[in-house]
Design a protein around this motif. Structure first.
Motif, mmCIF file in Angstrom:
data_model
loop_
_atom_site.group_PDB
_atom_site.id
_atom_site.type_symbol
_atom_site.label_atom_id
_atom_site.label_comp_id
_atom_site.label_asym_id
_atom_site.label_seq_id
_atom_site.Cartn_x
_atom_site.Cartn_y
_atom_site.Cartn_z
ATOM 1 N N ILE B 247 9.349 -0.880 -2.828
ATOM 2 C CA ILE B 247 10.432 -1.077 -3.803
ATOM 3 C C ILE B 247 11.703 -0.409 -3.304
ATOM 4 C CG2 ILE B 247 11.245 -0.467 -6.111
ATOM 5 C CD1 ILE B 247 8.447 -0.764 -7.133
ATOM 6 N N MET B 248 11.558 0.851 -2.841
ATOM 7 C CA MET B 248 12.739 1.581 -2.392
ATOM 8 C C MET B 248 13.370 0.913 -1.176
ATOM 9 S SD MET B 248 13.684 4.034 -4.231
ATOM 10 C CE MET B 248 13.193 5.232 -5.437
ATOM 11 N N GLY B 249 12.516 0.444 -0.264
ATOM 12 C CA GLY B 249 13.045 -0.243 0.916
ATOM 13 C C GLY B 249 13.846 -1.468 0.507
ATOM 14 N N LEU B 250 13.296 -2.248 -0.441
ATOM 15 C CA LEU B 250 14.003 -3.444 -0.905
ATOM 16 C C LEU B 250 15.305 -3.067 -1.589
ATOM 17 C CD1 LEU B 250 11.049 -5.586 -2.282
ATOM 18 C CD2 LEU B 250 12.417 -6.015 -0.248
ATOM 19 N N ILE B 251 15.247 -2.042 -2.456
ATOM 20 C CA ILE B 251 16.467 -1.626 -3.155
ATOM 21 C C ILE B 251 17.545 -1.270 -2.150
ATOM 22 C CG2 ILE B 251 17.481 0.217 -4.537
ATOM 23 C CD1 ILE B 251 14.937 0.354 -6.118
ATOM 24 N N GLN B 252 17.135 -0.486 -1.145
ATOM 25 C CA GLN B 252 18.127 -0.049 -0.164
ATOM 26 C C GLN B 252 18.733 -1.221 0.586
ATOM 27 O OE1 GLN B 252 16.470 3.076 2.362
ATOM 28 N NE2 GLN B 252 18.135 4.259 1.472
ATOM 29 N N GLN B 253 17.867 -2.144 1.009
ATOM 30 C CA GLN B 253 18.388 -3.259 1.787
ATOM 31 C C GLN B 253 19.280 -4.153 0.923
ATOM 32 O OE1 GLN B 253 18.247 -3.807 5.050
ATOM 33 N NE2 GLN B 253 17.273 -1.816 5.158
ATOM 34 N N PHE B 254 18.871 -4.374 -0.323
ATOM 35 C CA PHE B 254 19.695 -5.214 -1.191
ATOM 36 C C PHE B 254 21.016 -4.532 -1.493
ATOM 37 C CE2 PHE B 254 15.716 -7.473 -2.640
ATOM 38 C CZ PHE B 254 16.056 -8.618 -1.948
ATOM 39 N N ALA B 255 20.957 -3.194 -1.697
ATOM 40 C CA ALA B 255 22.202 -2.473 -1.960
ATOM 41 C C ALA B 255 23.130 -2.602 -0.767
ATOM 42 C CB ALA B 255 21.898 -1.006 -2.252
ATOM 43 N N ALA B 256 22.564 -2.401 0.427
ATOM 44 C CA ALA B 256 23.401 -2.479 1.627
ATOM 45 C C ALA B 256 23.888 -3.904 1.841
ATOM 46 C CB ALA B 256 22.616 -1.993 2.835
#
Lengths: 364, 297
Positions: B247-256
């Motif tokens: 989840i955190m990996g996805l959040i980070q990539q989507f945020a970036a």
């Protein structure tokens, strides 16, 4: 009963009120007041260089911040890994006032005690807000929630142009009865201001811990369910502990900003939060005297390590960056050694020494 | 649309490394109730040892990878023996502070080595041309990283389900007193938990080192970002660590990918995980999969 007002020969308390006195004997009263008088008097007698005065001032600012941290972590038992962010809130409140009103606005230069107090109040509000998760979260979850606040704070300051993106925001020199405090007297002047704040907050905390609002903090630390059963409100108490911590931190931050004539993000980083925790622990968690010893010890250690690595750098050459290596190394070692061998901190040594002199010439 | 899938894929890659790093936390927390703040430093140490063995000594990468896992296995065990063993039964804040102190000590030790300040990258080990599938590309290093993570998590799950040692570790995390009474050595289990955590940290370090290059500051920041992952998943849940990592990996990539650059935002990948964490904690105070402690007066 005619008790000896000068020397405690034993415990003759017959009411709770007697037990809760700040000064048990007149000797206690005399020592504390003469200590405070000495603290006020010595810079007048010994002329210190600006450099040394700055070190002492920054220790004193850290003392105010650590008093706050001791409220939330020491007395209320809530681990806060974001205390530097609260200090930053205070500093940036003062800096924002300077930025929006102009640097030489009369309130900032003349009514600076109000600015410090106002920063403390803003810190308290933010502290209470950040403390809201404490209503539901416990232990480590709460610790990481405060870490989150630290991270969000750092990002906000670095990101927003309002805060100059983490670059230093200036603050003016202040005026005193004698006129503008010039460069020569700047640190000298702030020594007395911060010392006054410390004396006042010291007595405030001591008195607070005698009232039920202070004692409920300790009750919640020791067992919050039991405190709940006794009719206290643990959730509210925790939020209120955070607000108190935020208040002291906010004042410390405003004084930090005035002292260094600006607020920049590097003084309020995660690293600084950990330093504050270390100060509180080395001093002794949950003790007032520990809030004084801890910052002094850690800052002194920091200075010595700096000297040592500078000295080692001249011998070994600058190929190895010893300063960056030695600082965290000694810092970590001091924390770990204290926790393993003296978990109650320097305040415990102070307690032992005091009781030795109190009982002398007897052993117990 | 392919941009979206690209983000999903890279989010999964980053997330699986988070999961692997978070695994170490969970292992230690589950058995000994210690939150190891110094985990990021152990990850960094693992990465640097792998680099030193491959580039400076000249051992092939996969052997160096295994060797560094063995070294950190004993390193973490030593850390537990020296620093944490004395603190069994101390209040939680002392234990956290000891690991914070440990973080500083390891920081200092790493700064003493040349790795503290250098920017290094592994020599290309896998083919450099990325695999692309319908517009979504993934490099070989990332693919291998995900595979290693999967193998690691699968192996640990097996270890906990089937092996005697794993079962005794679960017993200790369940009830120390009861575990002792059936003849399990609790200190030995603590040591083993740390050692396994060290091993997984070295694996995570090796993978990150291969994907993003070696820089102590980056690894440091990575180590701190693992906290929200563990807390989000629930401190004592291995599945939670995996799910929250992704989840955190996805959040980070989507945020970036979507937030940065729009509305004048930048660097949101560093802060969004914490915001999401705070909001989620308000609704689930023990994380997604953490056990609810039943407390009595």
């Amino acid at each position: 009963m005619a008790t000896n007002r000068w020397l405690a020969t034993g415990n003759f308390f017959s009411t709770y009120k007697e037990e809760q006195r700040i000064f048990l004997t007149n000797i206690d009263r005399l020592t504390i007041w003469s200590l405070i008088a000495a603290l006020y008097a010595w810079p007048l007698i010994f002329q210190m260089s600006n450099k040394n005065m700055l070190v002492i001032d920054s220790i004193l600012v850290a003392v105010v911040a650590v008093i706050g941290l001791n409220m939330v972590t020491g007395f209320a038992g809530l681990i806060s890994i974001g205390h530097a962010a609260f200090v930053g809130v205070g500093a940036y409140t003062a800096a924002l006032l300077a930025a929006s009103w102009g640097e030489s606005h009369a309130i900032l230069t003349h009514a600076w005690p109000l600015v410090i107090l106002f920063s403390g109040l803003v810190g308290a509000v933010i502290g209470g807000f950040v403390g809201l998760p404490a209503m539901r979260l416990k232990h480590l979850y709460l610790a990481i929630a405060t870490l989150s606040f630290q991270m969000i704070f750092t990002w906000t300051i670095n990101f927003m142009t309002l805060f100059n993106q983490g670059q230093t925001m200036p603050l003016p020199r202040v005026f005193w009865l004698t006129g503008k405090v010039v460069r020569k007297d700047h640190y000298f002047f702030w020594y007395f201001v911060i010392l006054t704040v410390i004396v006042m907050s010291g007595f405030a905390v001591r008195n607070l811990m005698r009232t039920r609002y202070g004692r409920c903090l300790i009750a919640v630390r020791d067992n919050d369910r039991a405190a709940d059963a006794m009719g206290m409100h643990p959730g509210f108490t925790k939020v209120y502990a955070f607000a108190l911590a935020g208040f002291f931190a906010g004042m410390a931050g405003a004084m930090h900003a005035y002292l260094f004539r600006g607020a920049g993000i590097e003084s309020f980083s995660l690293h600084q939060s950990i330093s504050y925790l270390a100060m509180a622990i080395v001093g002794g968690l949950g003790t007032l005297s520990g809030s004084f010893f801890g910052p002094a010890a850690i800052q002194f250690l920091d200075l010595q390590v700096e000297n040592l690595s500078a000295w080692a750098g001249t011998i070994l050459g600058s190929s190895m960056n010893l300063a960056t290596a030695l600082r965290p190394l000694t810092f970590g070692l001091v924390i770990v050694l204290f926790l393993i061998f003296e978990p109650r901190g320097i305040a415990n040594w102070w307690r032992i020494t005091r009781s030795y002199f109190k009982l002398w010439p007897f052993r117990y | 649309m392919s941009y979206f899938f690209q983000l999903v894929v890279s989010g999964m890659v980053v997330g699986s490394i988070y999961a692997l790093s978070a695994l170490g936390f969970v292992l230690i927390y589950k058995s000994s109730r210690v939150l190891n703040i110094a985990h990021g430093q152990i990850i960094a140490a693992g990465a640097f040892i792998t680099y030193a063995l491959t580039v400076m000594v000249g051992i092939p990468l996969y052997i160096a990878f295994l060797l560094s896992m063995i070294i950190t296995f004993f390193l973490a065990m030593a850390v537990e023996r020296i620093f944490l063993r004395k603190l069994i039964g101390e209040p939680i804040i002392s234990v956290i502070m000891v690991t914070i102190g440990l973080m500083s000590i390891l920081d200092g030790l790493i700064y003493l080595t040349p790795f503290g300040t250098l920017n290094l990258s592994f020599p290309p080990f896998f083919p450099t041309t990325p695999i692309s599938l319908g517009g979504v590309s993934i490099s070989w290093t990332q693919l291998v990283g995900v595979l290693v993570t999967a193998v690691f998590i699968g192996g640990l799950s097996w270890f906990f389900k089937k092996s005697t040692l794993g079962i005794s570790m679960r017993a200790v995390s369940d009830d120390q007193l009861a575990a002792m009474s059936v003849g399990i050595s609790v200190p030995k289990v603590f040591g083993l938990a740390w050692a396994l955590a060290g091993m997984s940290a070295a694996a995570a370090g090796g993978i990150i080192g291969n994907i993003t290059g070696l820089n102590f500051d980056t690894l440091h920041a990575f180590g701190i970002l693992v906290f929200p992952v563990v807390i989000l998943g629930g401190l004592d849940s291995i599945i939670g660590a995996v799910v929250a990592g992704i989840i955190m990996g996805l959040i980070q990539q989507f945020a970036a990918g979507y937030l940065d650059g729009n509305w004048g935002l930048n660097g949101t990948a560093d802060v969004l995980p914490y915001i999401v964490l705070l909001i989620l904690l308000l609704f689930k105070p023990h994380g997604l999969f953490g056990t609810h402690e039943i407390e009595r007066v």
